[in-house]
Design a protein around this motif. Structure first.
Motif, PDB file in Angstrom:
ATOM      1  N   GLY A  17      -2.961  13.925  -0.648  1.00  0.00           N
ATOM      2  CA  GLY A  17      -2.243  13.000  -1.500  1.00  0.00           C
ATOM      3  C   GLY A  17      -3.119  11.903  -2.043  1.00  0.00           C
ATOM      4  O   GLY A  17      -4.355  12.006  -2.051  1.00  0.00           O
ATOM      5  N   GLU A  18      -2.459  10.834  -2.494  1.00  0.00           N
ATOM      6  CA  GLU A  18      -3.149   9.670  -3.038  1.00  0.00           C
ATOM      7  C   GLU A  18      -2.752   8.441  -2.238  1.00  0.00           C
ATOM      8  O   GLU A  18      -1.568   8.216  -1.971  1.00  0.00           O
TER       9      GLU A  18
ATOM     10  N   ALA B 274       0.879  -1.179   0.000  1.00  0.00           N
ATOM     11  CA  ALA B 274       0.000   0.000   0.000  1.00  0.00           C
ATOM     12  C   ALA B 274       0.911   1.222   0.000  1.00  0.00           C
ATOM     13  O   ALA B 274       1.990   1.208   0.619  1.00  0.00           O
ATOM     14  N   THR B 275       0.487   2.287  -0.685  1.00  0.00           N
ATOM     15  CA  THR B 275       1.367   3.441  -0.869  1.00  0.00           C
ATOM     16  C   THR B 275       0.606   4.746  -0.662  1.00  0.00           C
ATOM     17  O   THR B 275      -0.540   4.881  -1.090  1.00  0.00           O
ATOM     18  N   PHE B 276       1.267   5.689   0.006  1.00  0.00           N
ATOM     19  CA  PHE B 276       0.773   7.067   0.057  1.00  0.00           C
ATOM     20  C   PHE B 276       1.766   7.948  -0.686  1.00  0.00           C
ATOM     21  O   PHE B 276       2.985   7.853  -0.488  1.00  0.00           O
ATOM     22  N   ARG B 277       1.243   8.855  -1.541  1.00  0.00           N
ATOM     23  CA  ARG B 277       2.084   9.805  -2.269  1.00  0.00           C
ATOM     24  C   ARG B 277       1.506  11.203  -2.132  1.00  0.00           C
ATOM     25  O   ARG B 277       0.327  11.422  -2.390  1.00  0.00           O
ATOM     26  N   LEU B 278       2.317  12.135  -1.688  1.00  0.00           N
ATOM     27  CA  LEU B 278       1.905  13.533  -1.549  1.00  0.00           C
ATOM     28  C   LEU B 278       1.644  14.136  -2.920  1.00  0.00           C
ATOM     29  O   LEU B 278       2.437  13.958  -3.853  1.00  0.00           O
ATOM     30  N   THR B 279       0.534  14.853  -3.049  1.00  0.00           N
ATOM     31  CA  THR B 279       0.215  15.490  -4.341  1.00  0.00           C
ATOM     32  C   THR B 279       0.185  17.009  -4.263  1.00  0.00           C
ATOM     33  O   THR B 279       0.119  17.676  -5.303  1.00  0.00           O
ATOM     34  N   GLU B 280       0.210  17.595  -3.059  1.00  0.00           N
ATOM     35  CA  GLU B 280       0.260  19.049  -2.910  1.00  0.00           C
ATOM     36  C   GLU B 280       1.362  19.402  -1.916  1.00  0.00           C
ATOM     37  O   GLU B 280       1.472  18.763  -0.859  1.00  0.00           O
TER      38      GLU B 280
ATOM     39  N   GLY C  57      -4.557  -2.206  -5.167  1.00  0.00           N
ATOM     40  CA  GLY C  57      -4.567  -1.832  -6.575  1.00  0.00           C
ATOM     41  C   GLY C  57      -5.479  -0.684  -6.937  1.00  0.00           C
ATOM     42  O   GLY C  57      -5.599  -0.330  -8.115  1.00  0.00           O
ATOM     43  N   VAL C  58      -6.130  -0.067  -5.949  1.00  0.00           N
ATOM     44  CA  VAL C  58      -7.036   1.059  -6.185  1.00  0.00           C
ATOM     45  C   VAL C  58      -6.455   2.308  -5.529  1.00  0.00           C
ATOM     46  O   VAL C  58      -5.998   2.261  -4.386  1.00  0.00           O
ATOM     47  N   THR C  59      -6.484   3.422  -6.243  1.00  0.00           N
ATOM     48  CA  THR C  59      -5.940   4.681  -5.736  1.00  0.00           C
ATOM     49  C   THR C  59      -7.063   5.689  -5.519  1.00  0.00           C
ATOM     50  O   THR C  59      -7.898   5.899  -6.395  1.00  0.00           O
ATOM     51  N   GLN C  60      -7.068   6.303  -4.340  1.00  0.00           N
ATOM     52  CA  GLN C  60      -8.078   7.296  -3.983  1.00  0.00           C
ATOM     53  C   GLN C  60      -7.400   8.531  -3.394  1.00  0.00           C
ATOM     54  O   GLN C  60      -6.368   8.430  -2.725  1.00  0.00           O
ATOM     55  N   PRO C  61      -7.989   9.737  -3.619  1.00  0.00           N
ATOM     56  CA  PRO C  61      -7.452  10.942  -2.974  1.00  0.00           C
ATOM     57  C   PRO C  61      -7.764  10.932  -1.480  1.00  0.00           C
ATOM     58  O   PRO C  61      -8.837  10.474  -1.065  1.00  0.00           O
TER      59      PRO C  61
ATOM     60  N   GLN D 227      -3.378   9.506  11.333  1.00  0.00           N
ATOM     61  CA  GLN D 227      -4.388   8.557  10.866  1.00  0.00           C
ATOM     62  C   GLN D 227      -4.953   9.051   9.536  1.00  0.00           C
ATOM     63  O   GLN D 227      -5.177  10.244   9.364  1.00  0.00           O
ATOM     64  N   ILE D 228      -5.205   8.122   8.637  1.00  0.00           N
ATOM     65  CA  ILE D 228      -5.888   8.437   7.388  1.00  0.00           C
ATOM     66  C   ILE D 228      -7.236   7.721   7.414  1.00  0.00           C
ATOM     67  O   ILE D 228      -7.282   6.492   7.378  1.00  0.00           O
ATOM     68  N   PRO D 229      -8.364   8.450   7.538  1.00  0.00           N
ATOM     69  CA  PRO D 229      -9.672   7.780   7.532  1.00  0.00           C
ATOM     70  C   PRO D 229      -9.964   7.205   6.152  1.00  0.00           C
ATOM     71  O   PRO D 229      -9.743   7.867   5.135  1.00  0.00           O
ATOM     72  N   ILE D 230     -10.433   5.958   6.114  1.00  0.00           N
ATOM     73  CA  ILE D 230     -10.743   5.319   4.841  1.00  0.00           C
ATOM     74  C   ILE D 230     -12.066   4.565   4.935  1.00  0.00           C
ATOM     75  O   ILE D 230     -12.523   4.200   6.015  1.00  0.00           O
ATOM     76  N   THR D 231     -12.658   4.350   3.767  1.00  0.00           N
ATOM     77  CA  THR D 231     -13.804   3.457   3.611  1.00  0.00           C
ATOM     78  C   THR D 231     -13.320   2.293   2.751  1.00  0.00           C
ATOM     79  O   THR D 231     -12.900   2.485   1.609  1.00  0.00           O
TER      80      THR D 231
END
Length: 235
Positions: free
Chosen positions: A171-172, A145-151, A177-181, A200-204
């Motif tokens: 970020g993303e 799993a990956t986090f990438r900063l976009t701003e 295999g699915v990428t979400q902002p 923490q990154i809240p996710i669904t």
């Protein structure tokens, strides 16, 4: 009724009562006494730092410039609530198999990318881990799993040594295999050589194509958190 018969009846009644208690209270007993407590929510507190705090003087902006690499002490994982026969049980999984880098220039975080080996995340239950690894997250196809900063993230002033600063990151996040902002708040502190980052990154889960299991007596909530406590060193 003889004394022996009375004793036998009392024992039988006691066994039935205990059985009923196990059926009705079993999940709560498991949560409160048998299951290990969940990991603490990632927060940077004054008593858990490994930094050289010095005198809390402001850091020079140029001292923070460069590439910072994640090092030993970094952990990541997830937090989710299970419902076991109507009783909420919080589950946390953790791994130290985390890699990544951050780039800072003139008090601006310009790049950041973190990668987690999701197949190594473990909880207190090998059966749960097997389900999340093989079925939910399909690690054979998507091992990380990956986090990438976009701003970019700009600090208005240089931080003080050991000062905890909160920053919003955009970020993303890629899972299975699915990428979400994603947008979330992280805590950061540094002594100029080492930095500690937590959040923490809240996710669904369904947003990432991950089906939360439901087995009748136990089900997993569709919402949870990706959590991290990272240590980075400038090199």
């Amino acid at each position: 009724m003889s004394k022996r018969t009375k004793i036998a009846v009392a024992v039988a009644v006691g066994i039935v009562a205990i059985g009923a208690l196990v059926v009705t209270a079993g999940p709560a007993v498991y949560r409160d006494f048998l299951a290990p407590p969940p990991a603490e929510t990632p927060l940077l507190t004054a008593d858990d730092s490994t930094l050289s705090m010095g005198n809390g003087a402001p850091l020079e902006a140029a001292a923070l410039d460069g590439t910072w690499t994640l090092s030993a002490g970094s952990v990541a994982g997830y937090r989710v609530d299970e419902v076991l026969n109507g009783t909420d049980v919080t589950v946390t999984g953790r791994t130290s198999e985390v890699e990544g880098t951050l780039t800072i220039s003139e008090l601006t975080l310009t790049e950041a990318e973190f990668t987690v080996d999701v197949g190594s995340i473990s909880t207190d239950s090998p059966q749960r881990d097997s389900y999340f690894r093989d079925t939910a997250l399909r690690t054979a196809e998507h091992p990380t799993a990956t986090f990438r900063l976009t701003e970019p993230v700009v600090a208005p002033t240089p931080p003080r040594v050991g000062e905890t600063v909160e920053q919003q990151l955009v970020g993303e996040l890629s899972i299975a295999g699915v990428t979400q902002p994603v947008t979330f708040t992280a805590q950061v502190r540094t002594d100029g050589t080492t930095a500690e980052i937590a959040g923490q990154i809240p996710i669904t889960f369904s947003d990432f194509g991950v089906q939360a299991p439901s087995l009748g007596f136990v089900s997993v909530e569709n919402d949870g958190f990706v959590e991290f406590e990272l240590v980075a060193r400038r090199g």
